[in-house]
Design a protein around this motif. Structure first.
Motif, PDB file in Angstrom:
ATOM      1  N   GLU A  94       3.999  22.640   0.620  1.00 22.47           N
ATOM      2  CA  GLU A  94       4.867  22.901   1.769  1.00 22.47           C
ATOM      3  C   GLU A  94       5.649  21.635   2.173  1.00 22.47           C
ATOM      4  N   VAL A  95       6.105  20.926   1.161  1.00 22.44           N
ATOM      5  CA  VAL A  95       6.916  19.716   1.372  1.00 22.44           C
ATOM      6  C   VAL A  95       8.335  20.027   0.911  1.00 22.44           C
ATOM      7  N   ALA A  96       9.257  19.935   1.819  1.00 22.41           N
ATOM      8  CA  ALA A  96      10.658  20.165   1.500  1.00 22.41           C
ATOM      9  C   ALA A  96      11.327  18.842   1.136  1.00 22.41           C
ATOM     10  N   ILE A  97      11.909  18.785  -0.067  1.00 19.08           N
ATOM     11  CA  ILE A  97      12.583  17.561  -0.532  1.00 19.08           C
ATOM     12  C   ILE A  97      14.075  17.725  -0.326  1.00 19.08           C
ATOM     13  N   SER A  98      14.650  16.863   0.495  1.00 22.25           N
ATOM     14  CA  SER A  98      16.089  16.906   0.766  1.00 22.25           C
ATOM     15  C   SER A  98      16.760  15.715   0.105  1.00 22.25           C
ATOM     16  N   GLU A  99      18.065  15.891  -0.199  1.00 24.21           N
ATOM     17  CA  GLU A  99      18.828  14.861  -0.900  1.00 24.21           C
ATOM     18  C   GLU A  99      19.802  14.166   0.048  1.00 24.21           C
ATOM     19  N   GLN A 147      10.492   8.723 -15.182  1.00 22.65           N
ATOM     20  CA  GLN A 147       9.077   8.568 -14.848  1.00 22.65           C
ATOM     21  C   GLN A 147       8.910   7.783 -13.551  1.00 22.65           C
ATOM     22  N   VAL A 148       9.763   6.721 -13.340  1.00 18.18           N
ATOM     23  CA  VAL A 148       9.684   5.939 -12.094  1.00 18.18           C
ATOM     24  C   VAL A 148       9.994   6.823 -10.891  1.00 18.18           C
ATOM     25  N   PHE A 149      11.121   7.571 -10.979  1.00 16.44           N
ATOM     26  CA  PHE A 149      11.502   8.423  -9.838  1.00 16.44           C
ATOM     27  C   PHE A 149      10.464   9.507  -9.598  1.00 16.44           C
ATOM     28  N   LEU A 150       9.898  10.076 -10.681  1.00 17.62           N
ATOM     29  CA  LEU A 150       8.876  11.103 -10.518  1.00 17.62           C
ATOM     30  C   LEU A 150       7.647  10.522  -9.824  1.00 17.62           C
ATOM     31  N   ASN A 151       7.252   9.272 -10.198  1.00 19.81           N
ATOM     32  CA  ASN A 151       6.105   8.621  -9.541  1.00 19.81           C
ATOM     33  C   ASN A 151       6.368   8.431  -8.049  1.00 19.81           C
ATOM     34  N   LEU A 152       7.614   8.023  -7.708  1.00 17.31           N
ATOM     35  CA  LEU A 152       7.940   7.819  -6.300  1.00 17.31           C
ATOM     36  C   LEU A 152       7.900   9.138  -5.523  1.00 17.31           C
ATOM     37  N   LEU A 153       8.441  10.215  -6.126  1.00 15.03           N
ATOM     38  CA  LEU A 153       8.461  11.514  -5.447  1.00 15.03           C
ATOM     39  C   LEU A 153       7.052  12.083  -5.290  1.00 15.03           C
ATOM     40  N   ARG A 154       6.247  12.012  -6.328  1.00 16.27           N
ATOM     41  CA  ARG A 154       4.885  12.557  -6.252  1.00 16.27           C
ATOM     42  C   ARG A 154       4.049  11.740  -5.267  1.00 16.27           C
ATOM     43  N   ASN A 155       4.275  10.403  -5.229  1.00 16.93           N
ATOM     44  CA  ASN A 155       3.564   9.568  -4.258  1.00 16.93           C
ATOM     45  C   ASN A 155       3.924   9.980  -2.832  1.00 16.93           C
ATOM     46  N   ALA A 156       5.225  10.310  -2.596  1.00 16.98           N
ATOM     47  CA  ALA A 156       5.646  10.753  -1.272  1.00 16.98           C
ATOM     48  C   ALA A 156       5.068  12.119  -0.919  1.00 16.98           C
ATOM     49  N   VAL A 178      19.629  11.461 -12.945  1.00 18.68           N
ATOM     50  CA  VAL A 178      18.237  11.167 -13.302  1.00 18.68           C
ATOM     51  C   VAL A 178      17.318  11.529 -12.147  1.00 18.68           C
ATOM     52  N   ALA A 179      17.769  11.238 -10.898  1.00 15.74           N
ATOM     53  CA  ALA A 179      16.948  11.558  -9.727  1.00 15.74           C
ATOM     54  C   ALA A 179      16.756  13.059  -9.593  1.00 15.74           C
ATOM     55  N   ARG A 180      17.834  13.848  -9.838  1.00 15.70           N
ATOM     56  CA  ARG A 180      17.712  15.308  -9.715  1.00 15.70           C
ATOM     57  C   ARG A 180      16.818  15.871 -10.804  1.00 15.70           C
ATOM     58  N   THR A 181      16.880  15.315 -11.997  1.00 17.93           N
ATOM     59  CA  THR A 181      15.990  15.769 -13.067  1.00 17.93           C
ATOM     60  C   THR A 181      14.539  15.527 -12.687  1.00 17.93           C
ATOM     61  N   SER A 182      14.242  14.340 -12.144  1.00 20.15           N
ATOM     62  CA  SER A 182      12.873  14.044 -11.718  1.00 20.15           C
ATOM     63  C   SER A 182      12.463  14.965 -10.579  1.00 20.15           C
ATOM     64  N   LEU A 183      13.411  15.306  -9.713  1.00 22.07           N
ATOM     65  CA  LEU A 183      13.123  16.219  -8.604  1.00 22.07           C
ATOM     66  C   LEU A 183      12.718  17.586  -9.118  1.00 22.07           C
ATOM     67  N   GLY A 184      13.385  18.014 -10.193  1.00 24.96           N
ATOM     68  CA  GLY A 184      13.034  19.318 -10.767  1.00 24.96           C
ATOM     69  C   GLY A 184      11.642  19.358 -11.342  1.00 24.96           C
ATOM     70  N   LEU A 185      11.147  18.236 -11.856  1.00 26.04           N
ATOM     71  CA  LEU A 185       9.819  18.209 -12.460  1.00 26.04           C
ATOM     72  C   LEU A 185       8.700  18.364 -11.428  1.00 26.04           C
ATOM     73  N   CYS A 186       8.973  17.936 -10.197  1.00 22.08           N
ATOM     74  CA  CYS A 186       7.911  18.017  -9.194  1.00 22.08           C
ATOM     75  C   CYS A 186       8.235  19.018  -8.076  1.00 22.08           C
ATOM     76  N   ALA A 187       9.286  19.836  -8.279  1.00 21.50           N
ATOM     77  CA  ALA A 187       9.692  20.773  -7.224  1.00 21.50           C
ATOM     78  C   ALA A 187       8.600  21.789  -6.911  1.00 21.50           C
ATOM     79  N   TRP A 188       7.964  22.350  -7.957  1.00 24.79           N
ATOM     80  CA  TRP A 188       6.959  23.377  -7.706  1.00 24.79           C
ATOM     81  C   TRP A 188       5.757  22.786  -6.960  1.00 24.79           C
ATOM     82  N   GLU A 189       5.339  21.511  -7.371  1.00 28.08           N
ATOM     83  CA  GLU A 189       4.212  20.865  -6.701  1.00 28.08           C
ATOM     84  C   GLU A 189       4.528  20.615  -5.230  1.00 28.08           C
ATOM     85  N   ALA A 190       5.792  20.223  -4.948  1.00 17.95           N
ATOM     86  CA  ALA A 190       6.191  20.005  -3.560  1.00 17.95           C
ATOM     87  C   ALA A 190       6.183  21.314  -2.779  1.00 17.95           C
TER      88      ALA A 190
END
Length: 751
Positions: A620-625, A643-652, A604-616
């Protein structure tokens, strides 16, 4: 002077000591400044000082009267003629304890014997500072007066007309004379000498009387089972002794029985916690037991002669006066409850049983004997029980009383309405009103937990009516113990129908809000989504164009067919990727009922990561696992958790962009299992962080630090996580930014 003359006359005429003591006390009380006067005389048998009959009484002392004595006081007096009252009160003896309880404090104790050779104390109380001096002067004067009066006594003659036996002995114990009554008595004992009827130690008594010049009263002599009471009166001038006697065989027997009963009754009266009193029909107190001090704060002496009605509460006074007089006159017995005022001012409840003592011939009520018991605690307990019963009856919660066998013995109105009971009928047992799940939990550990800890709680459903309609409820089982140790139980249940409806409605509103938030998020990610779609579409177009060109050269280039096949494969691959993007977006935008299922947190976390990868990437924000593999599943709704994980990633990502605008930065997302078994997914940024005040308000609805933000993302995320039984918290990160931690229970299925 009249009282002084009276005292001298009584001493000369050998009046009873009690009469002399009364005259002595009256004489002292005439002196201004003397507040109280009391004469006590040494009693050899009890080895204590006692007030003479007819004089004022002292309250009983503390402790066992049979073990008490005043030997210490006798030793302290020695050859003294007076002792200050404060010094006497410090002597550890029976008399000092009684004086303390009687309120004696300042004054003087004068050694003044009223009997020749006896020991008596005249106690005088005065609070004046100079009292000790003039009280001592009074003692010296009285001593001289009494000495003169004793020397002027007249010897008692042998009365021939005395109906009681009497005889005269000389100092050698020889019979001088006896009266006619003595001679008649000797006829019952043929061959006996008159002295044979005297006490066995009469010779010693004779010498004592003559040497000390004092009479010896009421000494018992016995002959052939018959008892006689003798009084020895010395006649010093003649060196003779007058012995006067009377037969007391039956009297002594009766006295012994009466004394035994009197001691028993006195012990009961003085030690009972109930208040025993005698009063007149109109309510004037004649006597009360010492319990008056414990119960009401008054000594018996303070209440004697006072009316009872003024001590009653205003609301009880008229009722008690009317009912008491009528019932005692007509029936001779009455029991009433009323309130009495304590010395301190507060009121106590008493239950009094009164019986009338009537004159034998006329039937007139002479006095009333009452036994009163303090029932304040009982009245308050009954009042508390009444109020508790009213609360239980009016309570909107369901209340059932259950016996140890599980049978229902009581149901309050709310329980009757919820169970649809008619009339006074009751369910047979708790098994008929609880659903299977709640009944199984109750049987498994409910009864045992309640017996051990006093309370057990659970949630379930209640069966109501014959149609087996169920009602959601929150239940508490309380265990009680009766006075005999018997157990009984109370079931207190709250109807949770409204809460269930409210939670369902709140869940629907939360889902609607979450769906709206996803639409907003999708709009914010529109450029990234377009990029995700443009890449596979451009590749499809390029491979399609190349394949068309290869098709035209099939005749001249045999390998062109293989090139076309490769292009078509690439087209299928990219269209599948585009289809997956569209599927993922459709799933993310799904609207409907929650679907709880077992989920892999990392997936679920990786799926949420994919939704915001382009925005990151654009920021110029590199998201590491830092995801821990092979974690147990969690049970939640996939879309809401994404949606929760996506909110946390976009907030970061936005926090990093705020601090590192135009510069590379990093965000880490990780997972692990904690010691308590819960699973934790965390997102850590390199943003500006947050103050303590901001951390406390971060999850409050509509709170935001961004000018364009609504302040609903983190608040809504926490609500979603708590709905899954988890928690969402924030704290400062080691990078200087913020660390958001989402914890969920592992392996918990939805009921």
């Amino acid at each position: 002077m009249s009282e002084l003359n009276t005292l001298v006359r009584l001493v000369r005429e050998q009046a009873p000591v009690a009469v002399q003591a009364d005259a002595l006390q009256r004489l002292c009380l005439e002196r201004e400044g003397v507040e109280r006067a009391l004469y006590v005389e040494w009693q050899p048998r009890s080895q204590s000082f006692e007030a003479i009959a007819g004089a004022s009484r002292l309250p009983p002392g503390s402790g066992d009267p049979l073990q008490a004595n005043d030997l210490a006081l006798v030793g302290r007096l020695g050859e003294r003629t007076q002792l200050p009252l404060p010094d006497l009160l410090e002597v550890p003896c029976w008399l000092s304890g009684r004086l303390h309880r009687g309120g004696w404090s300042q004054g003087l104790a004068l050694v003044l014997p009223l009997r020749a050779g006896g020991l008596g104390l005249l106690l005088l109380q005065s609070t004046r500072p100079e009292a000790e001096g003039w009280l001592g002067w009074i003692g010296e004067l009285l001593g001289e007066v009494l000495a003169l009066a004793h020397r002027a006594r007249r010897a008692a003659p042998l009365l021939s007309a005395d109906p009681q036996p009497a005889l005269v002995l000389d100092d050698a114990d020889a019979l001088v004379d006896c009266n006619q009554a003595m001679r008649q008595l000797l006829a019952d004992f043929p061959g006996s000498d008159p002295r044979d009827l005297l006490p066995s130690n009469h010779a010693q008594l004779l010498q004592t009387c003559l040497e000390q010049g004092r009479a010896v009263h009421e000494v018992v002599g016995e002959r052939e089972g018959r008892q006689f009471l003798w009084t020895f009166v010395p006649m010093p001038a003649e060196r003779q002794l007058l012995a006067q006697g009377r037969e007391v065989t039956a009297q002594l027997r009766e006295q012994r029985e009466a004394a035994k009963a009197s001691r028993l009754y006195r012990q009961i009266i003085e030690n009972t916690t109930d208040l025993i009193s005698r009063r007149t029909l109109d309510g004037r107190l004649l006597d009360v037991s010492p319990a008056s001090w414990t119960l009401l704060g008054y000594w018996p002496e303070e209440l004697r002669g006072k009316p009872l009605l003024p001590l009653l509460h205003d609301q009880d006074r008229q009722r008690v006066a009317e009912r008491t007089r009528d019932a005692l006159v007509q029936d001779g017995y009455v029991t009433l409850t009323y309130r009495l005022r304590h010395r301190d001012g507060h009121y106590l409840w008493f239950e009094t049983a009164s019986r009338a003592i009537r004159e034998t011939y006329t039937g007139h009520v002479m006095e009333v004997v009452s036994v009163s018991r303090d029932i304040t605690a009982r009245v308050r307990a009954e009042e508390s029980l009444r109020r508790l019963a009213e609360v239980v009856e009016a309570n909107t919660d369901l209340v059932l009383f259950v016996d140890p066998a599980g049978r229902i013995t009581y149901a309050n109105p709310s329980a009757r309405r919820a169970l649809r009971l008619a009339g006074e009928t009751l369910p047979e047992s708790v098994a008929t009103v609880l659903d299977d799940g709640l009944l199984a939990a109750l049987e498994h550990d409910g009864w045992e937990t309640a017996r051990r800890e006093g309370v057990w709680s659970a949630e379930g459903r209640l069966r109501a009516g014959d149609d087996r309609h169920t009602v959601p409820l929150s239940l508490v089982l309380l265990a009680h113990s009766a006075a005999d140790g018997q157990r009984y139980y109370s079931l207190v249940a709250r109807d949770m129908t409204e809460r269930e409806l409210r939670e369902n409605q709140q869940r629907r509103h939360q889902d609607e809000l979450a769906h709206t938030a996803r639409l907003v998020t999708l709009g914010e990610l529109a450029s990234g989504i377009a990029h995700e779609m443009n890449q596979p579409l451009a590749a499809v177009m390029n491979y399609a164009s190349a394949s068309l060109r290869y098709l035209k050269t099939l005749d001249s280039q045999p390998e062109a067919a293989q090139r076309v096949a490769q292009g078509l494969a690439r087209i299928v691959e990219h269209t599948t990727h585009a289809s997956e993007v569209i599927r993922r977006l459709r799933a993310f935008l799904r609207k409907g009922q929650r679907r709880m299922q077992a989920l892999d947190l990392n997936q679920v976390a990786r799926t949420s990561l994919g939704l915001c990868a382009w925005e990151a990437a654009r920021a110029e924000v590199a998201i590491s696992e830092a995801l821990t593999e092979r974690l147990p599943p969690v049970y939640a709704d996939r879309v809401l958790l994404e949606q929760v994980f996506l909110n946390l990633l976009r907030n970061a990502v936005e926090a990093n962009r705020e601090r590192h605008a135009g510069e590379p930065s990093g965000v880490r997302i990780g997972s692990h299992r904690e010691e308590d078994g819960r699973l934790c997914v965390w997102v850590e940024d390199e943003g500006p962080g947050a103050s303590n005040a901001t951390l406390e308000q971060m999850f409050t609805p509509f709170f935001t630090s961004k000018p364009e933000g609504l302040g609903l993302g983190l608040s809504m995320s926490r609500g979603i996580v708590e709905g899954f039984g988890g928690t969402l918290d924030a704290r400062a990160a080691a990078t200087g930014g913020l660390r958001l931690e989402c914890r969920l229970p592992a392996g918990k299925t939805e009921q």
